[in-house]
Design an enzyme around this catalytic site. Structure first.
Site, PDB file in Angstrom:
ATOM      1  N   GLU A 200      38.789  20.345  48.278  1.00 39.77           N
ATOM      2  CA  GLU A 200      38.503  18.910  48.275  1.00 39.77           C
ATOM      3  C   GLU A 200      36.998  18.673  48.254  1.00 39.77           C
ATOM      4  OE1 GLU A 200      42.136  17.023  50.965  1.00 39.77           O
ATOM      5  OE2 GLU A 200      40.164  17.312  51.843  1.00 39.77           O
ATOM      6  N   HIS A 235      36.275  21.684  62.590  1.00 38.47           N
ATOM      7  CA  HIS A 235      37.442  20.943  62.120  1.00 38.47           C
ATOM      8  C   HIS A 235      38.523  20.791  63.185  1.00 38.47           C
ATOM      9  CE1 HIS A 235      35.605  21.183  58.202  1.00 38.47           C
ATOM     10  NE2 HIS A 235      35.589  22.502  58.273  1.00 38.47           N
ATOM     11  N   ARG A 297      55.039  15.326  63.093  1.00 38.71           N
ATOM     12  CA  ARG A 297      55.335  15.680  64.484  1.00 38.71           C
ATOM     13  C   ARG A 297      54.536  14.763  65.399  1.00 38.71           C
ATOM     14  NH1 ARG A 297      50.438  17.805  65.589  1.00 38.71           N
ATOM     15  NH2 ARG A 297      49.421  19.126  64.042  1.00 38.71           N
TER      16      ARG A 297
END
Length: 613
Positions: A200, A235, A297
């Protein structure tokens, strides 16, 4: 309504689910590995079943064992928590095939959103904006390097099956791409069994904004507003908050509407999160926010949404899994106040955030007016087998500043020892001017991390108070006959010599050692006479394994010259890769590590000697 529930997880999330289930009158069943035999979730459940050895791949990741445990205990339903098998469509289907209730989305929804590349294509078709990048099947390193060059550096390499910051690398230049790709693929293969990646465009002023969505079996989907998770390290989220700073009502409406469209596109049931990346260079604007991925989730950071909405998301999960409709309509949901959550990890920021393991001889987390979600207790063991997060500390306030101040206060009053934690790092992050101002992007810790990770030191007064508790009153009285009532003496603070001012009456029964707890950190002060060998500390050039693990790569050979900070080897432990570096300029005098080898805690891996002259 479900009457009995097996929790296919461990730690704080298992305890969190048990708490709500108990309030709803639902019987709970825990599962545990060898390492978790005395864990808090095992103690709190109504029943517990042993499912295997300590490594997760031999216990918590074996669906057949979990389903067998549910059948053996008469559990009607299985809640996966987060991590482990929570986003495994085959496991979800196996539960349904076994005649049990899966507390989660349909397997088809998990599959649709499980791989980042396929999910982005699906979202683009649904009219949800996505970031530019490459999501194809060709995984040839040379081909991927070409695509990265076309997208333009910096780029982000992401495992298509990734999550939790694993299998993800930012690459700033073409020369670094090959090494970053290889490391990313290794970590992805180890964590998810899938080394495929996507690429990305890396947004230079990125904010991580996500929207909590919820669907039921009757076709209803609502959102519970947004969270900001922009404060990240490698991250991984560090501090999360809700709502997002700087979010206006018009942008919120567009963002949340896009999240609902995304959920409806996969016929979503249960709790889920739509994650977006925002280019915040001109503030938060709807046309500068793009879909990243969906987590099918419950999220680690779900408590901040609960705190601002008054909703118990686990209760909603259990009700919806039982066939009930969502308890509230969209127009009945509103934001009330501000909430922040800090992830408390057993790790040492001063040593590159290396995980810390051992017995929690002291574990105090005052709740004050906030909330603490944890899966450990004083006397519990932090093992090397699982994620090192030991608690989530959550604060609510009428506004952002009130929440920030309360969260900082809760962390400052924490005391954990001898296991190291990131508490001081979290306090420093909360006090950073950019965080205080609400202008955080995901690169903040990367830029200013040194100011947040500086090793804390206790105040002179705290050291004096502890030292006086170890100083005999008779010694002090005798000293005052011949000199002023103030002097200093050497002590050992966590094994390092410190000079401590002494004044006051001393102690009738001196303590052999004292713990000094201040501003979220704890040190041990011992008398100088107790000094012994401090072993292989980095200061003498000995690089010891901080925990049991596997050597992934060795970057040096015996006799090599190295410079301070140079990578010596990479160790895989607690589901992450950790780089061990040279403490100073010198020569590799001893090398005891080989790629692929297993090492034990405190094993001597490398010894660096300073060059003479």
């Amino acid at each position: 309504m479900i009457q009995s529930l097996l929790i296919a997880n461990r730690g704080e999330i298992a305890c969190r689910i048990i708490r709500t289930a108990r309030e709803m009158g639902i019987r709970t069943v825990a599962v545990y590995s060898d390492a978790d035999a005395r864990a808090l979730h095992v103690r709190e459940a109504d029943e517990a079943v042993h499912i295997g050895p300590s490594p997760a791949r031999e216990s918590y990741l074996i669906g057949e064992k979990i389903i067998a445990a549910a059948k053996a205990t008469g559990a009607e339903a299985i809640h996966p928590g987060y991590g482990f098998l929570s986003e495994n469509a085959e496991f979800a289907q196996a539960i349904a095939d076994a005649g049990l209730v899966w507390v989660g989305p349909k397997p088809s929804s998990i599959t649709a959103m499980g791989l980042k590349d396929a999910a982005k294509k699906l979202m683009a078709e649904a009219g949800v904006p996505v970031t530019p990048g490459y999501m194809g099947e060709n995984q040839d390193p040379a081909f991927l390097a070409e695509r990265a060059a076309e997208i333009g550096y910096p780029v982000l390499i992401k495992a298509v099956a990734g999550g939790g910051g694993k299998g993800m690398r930012k690459v700033d230049a073409a020369a670094d791409f090959a090494d970053a790709l290889a490391s990313c693929q290794r970590e992805a293969a180890a964590s998810f069994g899938n080394d495929h990646v996507l690429i990305e465009k890396y947004i230079l002023t990125p904010r991580h904004i996500e929207v909590q969505v919820f669907g039921d079996m009757h076709g209803n989907v609502v959102h519970l507003f947004e969270r900001d998770c922009s404060l990240q390290r490698r991250h991984q989220k560090v501090i999360e908050e809700a709502p997002a700073p700087g979010m206006d009502e018009a942008t919120r409406a567009e963002l949340c509407a896009a999240a609902v469209r995304a959920a409806k596109a996969v016929d979503y049931v249960g709790a889920g999160t739509i994650e977006f990346i925002a280019d915040a260079s001109e503030g938060l604007r709807a046309d500068r926010i793009w879909f990243m991925e969906m987590n099918t989730r419950l999220q680690v950071e779900h408590p901040v949404t609960e705190e601002i909405t008054g909703v118990d998301l686990v209760e909603w999960q259990l009700r919806v899994a039982s066939g009930e409709p969502i308890p509230l309509a969209q127009d009945e949901l509103a934001i009330n106040g501000w909430a922040m959550e800090a992830r408390l990890y057993a790790e040492d920021p001063a040593k590159g955030f290396l995980p810390s393991i051992g017995t929690l001889e002291l574990f105090q987390l005052p709740e004050h007016n906030g909330r603490v979600d944890t899966g450990v207790y004083e006397g519990a063991e932090v093992s090397p087998f699982y994620d090192p997060m030991i608690a989530k500390v959550i604060a609510w306030g009428e506004d952002r500043e009130e929440a920030r101040e309360l969260l900082s206060e809760m962390l400052e009053d924490s005391a954990i020892w001898p296991v190291k934690t990131n508490s001081a790092f979290l306090i420093n992050a909360l006090d950073h001017p950019d965080f205080v101002a609400g202008s955080v992007d995901t690169g903040l810790i990367g830029r200013d991390g040194d100011s947040m990770t500086a090793e804390p030191e206790p105040s002179a007064q705290a050291l004096t108070n502890a030292a006086m508790a170890m100083t005999p009153r008779s010694l002090q009285a005798g000293f005052r006959l011949n000199a002023p009532d103030v002097r200093s003496a050497p002590f050992l603070l966590d094994g390092k010599r410190v000079e401590v001012a002494l004044h006051g009456p001393g102690a009738e029964e001196p303590a052999p050692a004292m713990l000094v707890a201040e501003s979220g950190s704890v040190w041990q002060l011992t008398p100088w006479r107790a000094a012994g060998s401090t072993g292989g500390a980095a200061g003498d050039g000995a690089i010891l394994s901080p925990m049991p693990g596997k050597v992934i790569a060795v970057e040096v050979a015996a006799g090599d010259k190295v410079i301070k900070g140079q990578k010596l080897l990479t160790l895989e432990a607690m589901k992450m890769e950790h780089s061990l570096t040279a403490p100073f300029d010198g020569v590799v005098a001893e090398l005891n590590a080989v790629a692929g080898g297993q090492v034990q805690v405190e094993a001597l891996l490398v010894r660096i000697e300073k060059e003479e002259g």
